[in-house]
Motif scaffolding. Structure first.
Motif, PDB file in Angstrom:
ATOM      1  N   TYR A  45       0.839  -1.210   0.000  1.00  0.00           N
ATOM      2  CA  TYR A  45       0.000   0.000   0.000  1.00  0.00           C
ATOM      3  C   TYR A  45       0.876   1.264   0.000  1.00  0.00           C
ATOM      4  O   TYR A  45       0.583   2.234  -0.689  1.00  0.00           O
ATOM      5  N   GLN A 119       2.383  -9.491  11.773  1.00  0.00           N
ATOM      6  CA  GLN A 119       1.259 -10.374  11.472  1.00  0.00           C
ATOM      7  C   GLN A 119       0.738 -11.060  12.739  1.00  0.00           C
ATOM      8  O   GLN A 119      -0.471 -11.262  12.900  1.00  0.00           O
ATOM      9  N   ALA A 143      -8.261 -15.019   2.942  1.00  0.00           N
ATOM     10  CA  ALA A 143      -6.803 -15.174   2.760  1.00  0.00           C
ATOM     11  C   ALA A 143      -6.245 -16.011   3.912  1.00  0.00           C
ATOM     12  O   ALA A 143      -5.261 -15.655   4.556  1.00  0.00           O
ATOM     13  N   VAL A 148      -1.097 -13.208   7.966  1.00  0.00           N
ATOM     14  CA  VAL A 148      -2.034 -13.017   9.072  1.00  0.00           C
ATOM     15  C   VAL A 148      -2.986 -14.210   9.149  1.00  0.00           C
ATOM     16  O   VAL A 148      -3.298 -14.706  10.238  1.00  0.00           O
ATOM     17  N   VAL A 166     -10.890 -19.207   3.844  1.00  0.00           N
ATOM     18  CA  VAL A 166     -11.067 -19.073   2.393  1.00  0.00           C
ATOM     19  C   VAL A 166      -9.713 -18.857   1.747  1.00  0.00           C
ATOM     20  O   VAL A 166      -8.935 -17.989   2.189  1.00  0.00           O
ATOM     21  N   TYR A 187     -12.755 -19.108  -2.888  1.00  0.00           N
ATOM     22  CA  TYR A 187     -13.580 -17.915  -3.076  1.00  0.00           C
ATOM     23  C   TYR A 187     -14.666 -18.235  -4.101  1.00  0.00           C
ATOM     24  O   TYR A 187     -14.398 -18.902  -5.102  1.00  0.00           O
ATOM     25  N   VAL A 211      -9.150  -9.270   2.674  1.00  0.00           N
ATOM     26  CA  VAL A 211      -9.100  -9.228   1.204  1.00  0.00           C
ATOM     27  C   VAL A 211      -9.818  -7.975   0.678  1.00  0.00           C
ATOM     28  O   VAL A 211      -9.370  -7.339  -0.265  1.00  0.00           O
ATOM     29  N   ALA A 234      -7.149  -4.795   2.549  1.00  0.00           N
ATOM     30  CA  ALA A 234      -7.688  -4.576   1.205  1.00  0.00           C
ATOM     31  C   ALA A 234      -6.758  -5.184   0.158  1.00  0.00           C
ATOM     32  O   ALA A 234      -6.362  -4.522  -0.798  1.00  0.00           O
ATOM     33  N   SER A 236      -7.303  -7.095  -2.193  1.00  0.00           N
ATOM     34  CA  SER A 236      -7.861  -7.074  -3.553  1.00  0.00           C
ATOM     35  C   SER A 236      -8.297  -5.670  -3.960  1.00  0.00           C
ATOM     36  O   SER A 236      -8.835  -5.484  -5.037  1.00  0.00           O
ATOM     37  N   PRO A 258     -10.334  -1.971  11.716  1.00  0.00           N
ATOM     38  CA  PRO A 258      -9.332  -1.725  12.755  1.00  0.00           C
ATOM     39  C   PRO A 258      -7.928  -1.558  12.178  1.00  0.00           C
ATOM     40  O   PRO A 258      -7.657  -1.935  11.039  1.00  0.00           O
ATOM     41  N   ILE A 260      -3.592  -1.941  13.456  1.00  0.00           N
ATOM     42  CA  ILE A 260      -2.666  -2.424  14.492  1.00  0.00           C
ATOM     43  C   ILE A 260      -2.251  -1.250  15.382  1.00  0.00           C
ATOM     44  O   ILE A 260      -2.033  -1.422  16.585  1.00  0.00           O
ATOM     45  N   GLY A 313       1.966 -17.975   4.081  1.00  0.00           N
ATOM     46  CA  GLY A 313       2.622 -17.581   5.325  1.00  0.00           C
ATOM     47  C   GLY A 313       3.328 -16.249   5.155  1.00  0.00           C
ATOM     48  O   GLY A 313       2.880 -15.375   4.412  1.00  0.00           O
TER      49      GLY A 313
HETATM   50  P1  NDP Z   1      -0.993 -12.172   2.908  1.00  0.00           P
HETATM   51  O1  NDP Z   1       0.137 -13.081   3.138  1.00  0.00           O
HETATM   52  O2  NDP Z   1      -2.325 -12.569   3.464  1.00  0.00           O
HETATM   53  O3  NDP Z   1      -1.107 -11.914   1.360  1.00  0.00           O
HETATM   54  C1  NDP Z   1      -2.253 -11.414   0.786  1.00  0.00           C
HETATM   55  C2  NDP Z   1      -3.230 -12.550   0.407  1.00  0.00           C
HETATM   56  O4  NDP Z   1      -4.449 -11.950   0.087  1.00  0.00           O
HETATM   57  C3  NDP Z   1      -2.797 -13.323  -0.816  1.00  0.00           C
HETATM   58  O5  NDP Z   1      -1.905 -14.375  -0.571  1.00  0.00           O
HETATM   59  C4  NDP Z   1      -4.145 -13.852  -1.290  1.00  0.00           C
HETATM   60  O6  NDP Z   1      -4.455 -15.075  -0.644  1.00  0.00           O
HETATM   61  C5  NDP Z   1      -5.149 -12.808  -0.774  1.00  0.00           C
HETATM   62  N1  NDP Z   1      -5.729 -12.067  -1.903  1.00  0.00           N
HETATM   63  C6  NDP Z   1      -7.011 -12.131  -2.269  1.00  0.00           C
HETATM   64  N2  NDP Z   1      -7.233 -11.359  -3.320  1.00  0.00           N
HETATM   65  C7  NDP Z   1      -6.065 -10.800  -3.644  1.00  0.00           C
HETATM   66  C8  NDP Z   1      -5.676  -9.901  -4.682  1.00  0.00           C
HETATM   67  N3  NDP Z   1      -6.547  -9.429  -5.590  1.00  0.00           N
HETATM   68  N4  NDP Z   1      -4.376  -9.542  -4.721  1.00  0.00           N
HETATM   69  C9  NDP Z   1      -3.500  -9.971  -3.823  1.00  0.00           C
HETATM   70  N5  NDP Z   1      -3.825 -10.824  -2.814  1.00  0.00           N
HETATM   71  C10 NDP Z   1      -5.108 -11.238  -2.731  1.00  0.00           C
HETATM   72  O7  NDP Z   1      -0.623 -10.711   3.445  1.00  0.00           O
HETATM   73  P2  NDP Z   1      -0.522 -10.184   4.948  1.00  0.00           P
HETATM   74  O8  NDP Z   1      -0.659 -11.289   5.898  1.00  0.00           O
HETATM   75  O9  NDP Z   1       0.628  -9.272   5.023  1.00  0.00           O
HETATM   76  O10 NDP Z   1      -1.809  -9.245   5.045  1.00  0.00           O
HETATM   77  C11 NDP Z   1      -3.119  -9.797   4.935  1.00  0.00           C
HETATM   78  C12 NDP Z   1      -4.115  -8.647   5.009  1.00  0.00           C
HETATM   79  O11 NDP Z   1      -4.060  -8.125   6.322  1.00  0.00           O
HETATM   80  C13 NDP Z   1      -3.789  -7.491   4.065  1.00  0.00           C
HETATM   81  O12 NDP Z   1      -4.970  -6.966   3.557  1.00  0.00           O
HETATM   82  C14 NDP Z   1      -3.151  -6.490   4.994  1.00  0.00           C
HETATM   83  O13 NDP Z   1      -3.287  -5.178   4.564  1.00  0.00           O
HETATM   84  C15 NDP Z   1      -3.932  -6.738   6.258  1.00  0.00           C
HETATM   85  N6  NDP Z   1      -3.268  -6.290   7.465  1.00  0.00           N
HETATM   86  C16 NDP Z   1      -3.962  -5.406   8.249  1.00  0.00           C
HETATM   87  C17 NDP Z   1      -3.441  -4.970   9.432  1.00  0.00           C
HETATM   88  C18 NDP Z   1      -4.266  -4.086  10.283  1.00  0.00           C
HETATM   89  O14 NDP Z   1      -3.882  -3.810  11.432  1.00  0.00           O
HETATM   90  N7  NDP Z   1      -5.395  -3.600   9.815  1.00  0.00           N
HETATM   91  C19 NDP Z   1      -2.098  -5.360   9.867  1.00  0.00           C
HETATM   92  C20 NDP Z   1      -1.478  -6.356   9.011  1.00  0.00           C
HETATM   93  C21 NDP Z   1      -2.050  -6.776   7.849  1.00  0.00           C
HETATM   94  P3  NDP Z   1      -5.424 -16.095  -1.460  1.00  0.00           P
HETATM   95  O15 NDP Z   1      -4.626 -16.485  -2.655  1.00  0.00           O
HETATM   96  O16 NDP Z   1      -5.704 -17.227  -0.568  1.00  0.00           O
HETATM   97  O17 NDP Z   1      -6.625 -15.298  -1.768  1.00  0.00           O
END
Ligand code: NDP
Length: 320
Positions: A45, A119, A143, A148, A166, A187, A211, A234, A236, A258, A260, A313
């Protein structure tokens, strides 16, 4: 020092491996020699400019390494630490706020230490904060085999909750089950219906949706009346604006977005969550799967793979 530098926001190619000056610490910061940096979706981001930082900047928030200088003289040189919330971690040196790091036990594998906090703390506040899961509760995690996702699945399962996960591939299905998911789905537009069918015909108590755009509508459909939809990311893309009346039509549901930051802001809260994660990882109760390791110079490849949904992971950069 060597670092990944961003002079303008954009695609993975803006992550340039170059030489820049080492950072200077503020009084509340400690200078650390970075061994390994964690890669998180939030880094994407910032790289894209969806989250804003003035350019130029060094991305990254977390990692592990050795303290090289504490201006207050409290932390001994050479102390091995892990941190999150230190912007500029994709570099050989970073300034870490002293209240955003933990000592790393000797037995902890460095790649795990580098990627457990951001995470892990997120998974902790989702399952032990936003919605405190307990025996008999049910949740849906999108995801579910991501960084996470795998940690939240383990925490939810060990709290006694039924976990619906999912994911997008067979490999991820296996990982989600290994982490403790009760049932794993791909999905689909019928996701909420499928989850309800498995959950005795009712919606889940809480949906943890990282997602965003692609899953948000199914998340609203999958939750029970008066349940909680926790939109925490977000991957996606950002969710379109919604009419609050939607929360009424789904049965007086709660929606939260929310961060972190907010969930570690109270006195002692970061330490409480970071210690809980570190203890669980050290004791073997919580398994951090390091899905991929890239050299620092290949940060662009790490981002490409994260965005292409091929990682599982956590993902880390080997810095030194
Ligand atoms: P991930 O390892 O979960 O990677 C992102 C995963 O999202 C992908 O592996 C994929 O899993 C899924 N996904 C679904 N659609 C898409 C798309 N269009 N493009 C890319 N990925 C997609 O990342 P993180 O563990 O680092 O983060 C997971 C989420 O948690 C993120 O959205 C992140 O911003 C959020 N986050 C929020 C925090 C907060 O405090 N609010 C703190 C840390 C993370 P699959 O193939 O199974 O769909």
């Amino acid at each position: 020092m060597r670092a990944i530098y961003i002079t303008h926001t954009g695609g993975p190619d803006v992550l340039t491996h170059t030489d820049i000056d080492a950072p200077t610490p503020k009084d509340n910061e400690v200078v650390v020699q970075v061994d390994i940096a964690g890669v998180n979706f939030i880094d994407v981001y910032f790289r894209e400019g969806i989250y804003h930082s003035p350019t130029p900047f060094v991305p990254g928030f977390e990692g592990t390494g050795r303290v090289i200088y504490d201006p207050q003289g409290e932390i001994a040189e050479g102390t091995v630490v892990a941190w999150c919330d230190a912007f500029g971690s994709y570099a050989e040196q970073v300034c870490v706020p002293r209240d955003r790091m933990v000592a790393v036990p000797e037995s902890l594998e460095p790649h795990v230490a580098a990627s457990m906090l951001l995470q892990g703390i997120t998974a902790h506040y989702l399952t032990h904060g936003v919605y405190d899961l307990s025996e008999g509760d049910s949740c849906l995690i999108t995801a579910g085999a991501g960084g996470v996702g795998l940690l939240a699945t383990q925490m939810a399962a060990s709290a006694g909750a039924t976990v619906y996960s999912v994911v997008s591939s067979e490999e991820k299905v296996a990982l989600a089950y290994e982490a403790g998911a009760t049932e794993v789905f791909f999905y689909s537009d019928n996701l909420a219906e499928d989850v309800r069918r498995r959950n005795g015909g009712v919606g889940v108590d809480v949906v943890y949706d990282g997602v965003g755009k692609a899953t948000f509508n199914e998340s609203l459909e999958a939750v029970r009346p008066r349940g909680t939809v926790c939109l925490f990311g977000a991957a996606s893309g950002p969710v379109d604006p919604i009419d609050p009346q939607v929360l009424n039509t789904h049965g007086s549901i709660f929606l939260t977005r929310p961060s972190i930051g907010a969930w570690t802001a109270r006195e002692g809260e970061f330490a409480m969550r970071a210690q809980a994660v570190t203890r669980a990882v050290t004791s073997g109760e919580l398994n951090v799967r390091v899905g991929a390791v890239y050299p620092l110079a290949d940060a662009a490849a790490a981002h490409r793979d994260l965005e292409a949904r091929v990682t599982t992971g956590s993902v880390v950069l080997q810095v030194s």
